[in-house]
Every structure is written in C-alpha cells, then in structure tokens.
Design a protein around this motif. Structure first.
Motif, PDB file in Angstrom:
ATOM      1  N   VAL A 119     -43.134   1.423 -36.960  1.00  0.00           N
ATOM      2  CA  VAL A 119     -41.805   1.020 -37.041  1.00  0.00           C
ATOM      3  C   VAL A 119     -41.404   0.678 -38.462  1.00  0.00           C
ATOM      4  O   VAL A 119     -42.408   0.071 -39.313  1.00  0.00           O
ATOM      5  CB  VAL A 119     -41.653  -0.366 -36.326  1.00  0.00           C
ATOM      6  CG1 VAL A 119     -40.329  -1.236 -36.551  1.00  0.00           C
ATOM      7  CG2 VAL A 119     -41.934  -0.325 -34.658  1.00  0.00           C
ATOM      8  N   THR A 120     -40.374   1.090 -38.951  1.00  0.00           N
ATOM      9  CA  THR A 120     -39.975   1.059 -40.344  1.00  0.00           C
ATOM     10  C   THR A 120     -38.940  -0.154 -40.292  1.00  0.00           C
ATOM     11  O   THR A 120     -37.668   0.147 -39.655  1.00  0.00           O
ATOM     12  CB  THR A 120     -39.358   2.111 -41.007  1.00  0.00           C
ATOM     13  OG1 THR A 120     -40.216   3.107 -40.667  1.00  0.00           O
ATOM     14  CG2 THR A 120     -39.206   2.110 -42.350  1.00  0.00           C
ATOM     15  N   LEU A 121     -39.109  -1.223 -40.928  1.00  0.00           N
ATOM     16  CA  LEU A 121     -38.261  -2.299 -41.303  1.00  0.00           C
ATOM     17  C   LEU A 121     -38.081  -2.613 -42.938  1.00  0.00           C
ATOM     18  O   LEU A 121     -38.961  -2.178 -43.624  1.00  0.00           O
ATOM     19  CB  LEU A 121     -38.554  -3.392 -40.637  1.00  0.00           C
ATOM     20  CG  LEU A 121     -38.705  -3.619 -39.093  1.00  0.00           C
ATOM     21  CD1 LEU A 121     -39.106  -4.960 -38.424  1.00  0.00           C
ATOM     22  CD2 LEU A 121     -37.316  -3.163 -38.484  1.00  0.00           C
ATOM     23  N   ALA A 122     -36.945  -3.168 -43.273  1.00  0.00           N
ATOM     24  CA  ALA A 122     -36.716  -3.740 -44.475  1.00  0.00           C
ATOM     25  C   ALA A 122     -37.793  -4.504 -45.213  1.00  0.00           C
ATOM     26  O   ALA A 122     -38.412  -5.331 -44.221  1.00  0.00           O
ATOM     27  CB  ALA A 122     -35.268  -4.148 -44.733  1.00  0.00           C
ATOM     28  N   PRO A 123     -38.077  -4.540 -46.601  1.00  0.00           N
ATOM     29  CA  PRO A 123     -39.291  -5.450 -46.820  1.00  0.00           C
ATOM     30  C   PRO A 123     -39.062  -6.759 -46.616  1.00  0.00           C
ATOM     31  O   PRO A 123     -39.883  -7.604 -46.132  1.00  0.00           O
ATOM     32  CB  PRO A 123     -39.246  -5.256 -48.227  1.00  0.00           C
ATOM     33  CG  PRO A 123     -38.847  -3.927 -48.283  1.00  0.00           C
ATOM     34  CD  PRO A 123     -37.779  -3.601 -47.436  1.00  0.00           C
ATOM     35  N   SER A 157     -34.420 -10.872 -33.599  1.00  0.00           N
ATOM     36  CA  SER A 157     -34.603  -9.435 -33.092  1.00  0.00           C
ATOM     37  C   SER A 157     -34.370  -8.703 -34.516  1.00  0.00           C
ATOM     38  O   SER A 157     -33.407  -8.756 -35.259  1.00  0.00           O
ATOM     39  CB  SER A 157     -33.971  -8.901 -31.995  1.00  0.00           C
ATOM     40  OG  SER A 157     -32.428  -9.216 -32.198  1.00  0.00           O
ATOM     41  N   TYR A 158     -35.037  -7.411 -34.438  1.00  0.00           N
ATOM     42  CA  TYR A 158     -34.738  -6.499 -35.696  1.00  0.00           C
ATOM     43  C   TYR A 158     -35.027  -5.061 -34.929  1.00  0.00           C
ATOM     44  O   TYR A 158     -35.738  -4.592 -34.449  1.00  0.00           O
ATOM     45  CB  TYR A 158     -36.023  -6.504 -36.623  1.00  0.00           C
ATOM     46  CG  TYR A 158     -36.409  -7.808 -37.316  1.00  0.00           C
ATOM     47  CD1 TYR A 158     -35.745  -8.559 -38.405  1.00  0.00           C
ATOM     48  CD2 TYR A 158     -36.897  -8.999 -36.475  1.00  0.00           C
ATOM     49  CE1 TYR A 158     -35.721  -9.666 -38.965  1.00  0.00           C
ATOM     50  CE2 TYR A 158     -37.168 -10.194 -37.167  1.00  0.00           C
ATOM     51  CZ  TYR A 158     -36.631 -10.464 -38.437  1.00  0.00           C
ATOM     52  OH  TYR A 158     -36.914 -11.703 -38.730  1.00  0.00           O
ATOM     53  N   SER A 159     -33.580  -4.399 -35.236  1.00  0.00           N
ATOM     54  CA  SER A 159     -33.423  -2.936 -34.755  1.00  0.00           C
ATOM     55  C   SER A 159     -34.105  -2.170 -35.779  1.00  0.00           C
ATOM     56  O   SER A 159     -34.318  -2.253 -36.942  1.00  0.00           O
ATOM     57  CB  SER A 159     -32.002  -2.686 -34.697  1.00  0.00           C
ATOM     58  OG  SER A 159     -31.446  -3.635 -33.611  1.00  0.00           O
ATOM     59  N   PHE A 160     -34.858  -0.867 -35.126  1.00  0.00           N
ATOM     60  CA  PHE A 160     -35.328  -0.005 -35.936  1.00  0.00           C
ATOM     61  C   PHE A 160     -35.134   1.435 -35.376  1.00  0.00           C
ATOM     62  O   PHE A 160     -34.575   1.629 -34.193  1.00  0.00           O
ATOM     63  CB  PHE A 160     -36.882   0.035 -36.168  1.00  0.00           C
ATOM     64  CG  PHE A 160     -37.691   0.032 -34.706  1.00  0.00           C
ATOM     65  CD1 PHE A 160     -38.139   1.252 -34.125  1.00  0.00           C
ATOM     66  CD2 PHE A 160     -37.576  -1.174 -33.969  1.00  0.00           C
ATOM     67  CE1 PHE A 160     -38.631   1.396 -32.979  1.00  0.00           C
ATOM     68  CE2 PHE A 160     -38.286  -0.962 -32.637  1.00  0.00           C
ATOM     69  CZ  PHE A 160     -38.798   0.266 -32.295  1.00  0.00           C
ATOM     70  N   ASP A 161     -35.067   2.427 -36.177  1.00  0.00           N
ATOM     71  CA  ASP A 161     -34.696   3.832 -35.983  1.00  0.00           C
ATOM     72  C   ASP A 161     -36.110   4.633 -35.453  1.00  0.00           C
ATOM     73  O   ASP A 161     -37.079   4.279 -35.910  1.00  0.00           O
ATOM     74  CB  ASP A 161     -34.339   4.604 -37.203  1.00  0.00           C
ATOM     75  CG  ASP A 161     -32.925   4.069 -37.797  1.00  0.00           C
ATOM     76  OD1 ASP A 161     -32.098   3.595 -36.610  1.00  0.00           O
ATOM     77  OD2 ASP A 161     -32.522   3.999 -38.861  1.00  0.00           O
ATOM     78  N   LEU A 162     -35.927   5.557 -34.380  1.00  0.00           N
ATOM     79  CA  LEU A 162     -37.108   6.229 -33.990  1.00  0.00           C
ATOM     80  C   LEU A 162     -36.642   7.464 -33.679  1.00  0.00           C
ATOM     81  O   LEU A 162     -35.612   7.735 -33.073  1.00  0.00           O
ATOM     82  CB  LEU A 162     -37.531   5.567 -32.780  1.00  0.00           C
ATOM     83  CG  LEU A 162     -39.022   6.022 -32.381  1.00  0.00           C
ATOM     84  CD1 LEU A 162     -39.937   5.636 -33.427  1.00  0.00           C
ATOM     85  CD2 LEU A 162     -39.444   5.209 -30.941  1.00  0.00           C
ATOM     86  N   PRO A 163     -37.203   8.758 -34.297  1.00  0.00           N
ATOM     87  CA  PRO A 163     -36.662  10.111 -34.024  1.00  0.00           C
ATOM     88  C   PRO A 163     -36.817  10.264 -32.563  1.00  0.00           C
ATOM     89  O   PRO A 163     -37.870   9.758 -31.968  1.00  0.00           O
ATOM     90  CB  PRO A 163     -37.676  10.852 -34.998  1.00  0.00           C
ATOM     91  CG  PRO A 163     -38.144   9.861 -35.965  1.00  0.00           C
ATOM     92  CD  PRO A 163     -38.225   8.560 -35.560  1.00  0.00           C
ATOM     93  N   PRO A 164     -35.865  11.116 -32.133  1.00  0.00           N
ATOM     94  CA  PRO A 164     -36.051  11.282 -30.443  1.00  0.00           C
ATOM     95  C   PRO A 164     -37.118  12.047 -30.085  1.00  0.00           C
ATOM     96  O   PRO A 164     -37.683  11.673 -29.089  1.00  0.00           O
ATOM     97  CB  PRO A 164     -34.667  12.247 -30.431  1.00  0.00           C
ATOM     98  CG  PRO A 164     -33.789  11.882 -31.659  1.00  0.00           C
ATOM     99  CD  PRO A 164     -34.609  11.651 -32.708  1.00  0.00           C
ATOM    100  N   ARG A 165     -37.755  13.004 -30.931  1.00  0.00           N
ATOM    101  CA  ARG A 165     -38.781  13.711 -30.530  1.00  0.00           C
ATOM    102  C   ARG A 165     -40.124  12.613 -30.424  1.00  0.00           C
ATOM    103  O   ARG A 165     -41.021  12.694 -29.391  1.00  0.00           O
ATOM    104  CB  ARG A 165     -39.558  14.666 -31.584  1.00  0.00           C
ATOM    105  CG  ARG A 165     -40.591  15.411 -31.331  1.00  0.00           C
ATOM    106  CD  ARG A 165     -40.949  16.263 -32.193  1.00  0.00           C
ATOM    107  NE  ARG A 165     -42.067  17.033 -32.363  1.00  0.00           N
ATOM    108  CZ  ARG A 165     -43.256  16.577 -32.972  1.00  0.00           C
ATOM    109  NH1 ARG A 165     -43.193  15.197 -33.662  1.00  0.00           N
ATOM    110  NH2 ARG A 165     -44.614  17.140 -32.929  1.00  0.00           N
ATOM    111  N   GLN A 166     -40.366  11.701 -31.377  1.00  0.00           N
ATOM    112  CA  GLN A 166     -41.313  10.627 -31.215  1.00  0.00           C
ATOM    113  C   GLN A 166     -40.999   9.655 -30.308  1.00  0.00           C
ATOM    114  O   GLN A 166     -42.122   9.384 -29.625  1.00  0.00           O
ATOM    115  CB  GLN A 166     -41.530  10.033 -32.837  1.00  0.00           C
ATOM    116  CG  GLN A 166     -42.603   8.929 -32.685  1.00  0.00           C
ATOM    117  CD  GLN A 166     -42.429   8.163 -34.067  1.00  0.00           C
ATOM    118  OE1 GLN A 166     -41.946   8.425 -35.135  1.00  0.00           O
ATOM    119  NE2 GLN A 166     -43.401   7.325 -34.268  1.00  0.00           N
ATOM    120  N   LYS A 167     -39.826   9.336 -29.862  1.00  0.00           N
ATOM    121  CA  LYS A 167     -39.480   8.366 -28.610  1.00  0.00           C
ATOM    122  C   LYS A 167     -39.851   9.067 -27.511  1.00  0.00           C
ATOM    123  O   LYS A 167     -40.431   8.260 -26.827  1.00  0.00           O
ATOM    124  CB  LYS A 167     -38.075   8.130 -28.985  1.00  0.00           C
ATOM    125  CG  LYS A 167     -37.518   6.979 -27.742  1.00  0.00           C
ATOM    126  CD  LYS A 167     -36.215   6.730 -28.036  1.00  0.00           C
ATOM    127  CE  LYS A 167     -35.805   5.443 -27.191  1.00  0.00           C
ATOM    128  NZ  LYS A 167     -34.343   5.100 -27.359  1.00  0.00           N
TER     129      LYS A 167
END
Length: 220
Positions: A119-123, A157-167
């Motif tokens: 999961v990638t979130l801002a610092p 709560s914190y939203s994150f992006d996830l590539p469709p293939r990985q999801k």
C-alpha cells in the motif's frame, strides 16, 4: 479465491527510509534451494546483535507487536538487490501487507507477483498511522482490498491506489501463472492461428527429442 478481501491485524511500525533487501533478507539466508526457512532470516541483523542476542528494543521483538501482519515502513522500502527471498521471508513471518510512501521497483513487482500487498500512502499519512499505532493500546489496522482503504482504531481512513491486475490477483488468490492460465483458451487460439499462417516456425519437440536420443546413442 481469497477467503476475505480484508487484511486485519497488528501493524508494526518500522519507519526507516531506504531499508534495502540485503537488510530485509541477509545473504546468509539465500543458500537454500527452496523457499523454506526464510522467516528466521527476516531483518536478522536488526533483530539480533553481533553475538546473536535479541535486541529487545527492536519493534518486532517487542511483545506488543508479536504476530504482526502489517508493516508500517519508510520511503524506498525494499530497494537494493533483486532478491525475491525478501518477499518470501516476509510472508513466511506472517506479513500480508506493507504500508509505505514508496518502494524499490524490483521489490514492488516481486511483491505483486507473490501476492504481498504493498500500500502506498503519503509520508504524512504514514506518520499519522505510526503515531496512532505507537501511542494507542489497539495496534490493529484494517486494509480493505476491495474498497482500497486503510482503517484505524480511531476511525480514520486512508484511500490508496491499486493496479487492477494486482487487485485481481489478491482478491482471486492468483499468482502470475494462475493469472496467465485464465487466458488459456485465447493463448491456444492464438497458437493455432500462428501455426496455420507459419507452419515452418513450429518446433517439433518429439522429433527433437528423438534426434537427441539418437545422437547420444551414437556417442556411446
């Protein structure tokens, strides 16, 4: 198919920037011919001192973080050499997800191919999560893969992006081979069209094996 789209469990804070794969899985644990036994090597030189004694102050050695399933990490996590063992070791130690601001590129794709969620979130969001986990009695986080959100005990709560293939791989419990086999019919149809158009390109494996056997017999 994954049993649940939820990863929930204790989150261990290790906000160290540029923690490379040599530290995640030291070289002395790369000697085996299979994937087994790598949990012991995970972050070994941080967990133990030069004499082999446990470093009591290290987060993964503390009672509050035993059984952690989520790692809160620093920027550029997993940089360094391209050892897939780092991902395997994390999984064998019970980790299902890492939350960090950024990742080493090769580590990122190794993790994706082995279904370790990154999961990638801002610092600043990572800092908030670390503070909440360290200061609160409830050290559990919830990661909803389907909704792509991290939830804390305090209700943030914190939203994150996830590539469709990985999801898809995570939700359906597929590795890269399983994902490819989902397209088996299309692959076979392409092969048939290709061999029809260019029959001279087809490799006759049976004939090759026969020729190889005959050649070996002559040498004897």
């Amino acid at each position: 198919m994954r049993e649940s789209p939820i990863i929930a469990g204790i989150a261990a804070p290790l906000p160290v920037n540029n923690l490379d794969t040599d530290q995640i899985m030291p070289k002395q644990f790369l000697l085996g011919i299979d994937k087994s036994g790598l949990a012991r090597g995970l972050l070994f030189d941080l967990r133990f001192d030069a004499s082999g004694q446990i470093r009591e102050s290290f987060v993964l050695n503390q009672a509050a973080y035993q059984g952690a399933r989520i790692l809160l990490a620093g920027s550029n996590f997993g940089c360094g050499s391209s050892r897939e063992h780092a991902v395997w070791g994390m999984q064998q130690a019970g980790f299902e997800a890492v939350i960090a601001p950024s990742y080493g590129e090769i580590f990122y794709f190794n993790a994706a191919n082995n279904r370790l969620l990154l999961v990638t979130l801002a610092p600043e969001q990572i800092e908030d999560l670390v503070k909440e986990v360290e200061s609160g009695s409830d050290k559990n986080l919830i990661i909803d893969i389907d909704e792509q959100v991290v939830k804390t005990p305090s209700g943030k709560s914190y939203s994150f992006d996830l590539p469709p293939r990985q999801k898809q791989m995570l939700l359906e419990g597929l590795d890269v081979i399983g994902l490819t086999l989902r397209e088996a019919a299309a692959i076979e149809a392409f092969e048939q069209r290709h061999w029809t158009r260019s029959p001279w390109c087809r490799v006759d494996l049976a004939r090759q094996r026969q020729s190889a056997s005959m050649g070996a017999a002559k040498l004897e």
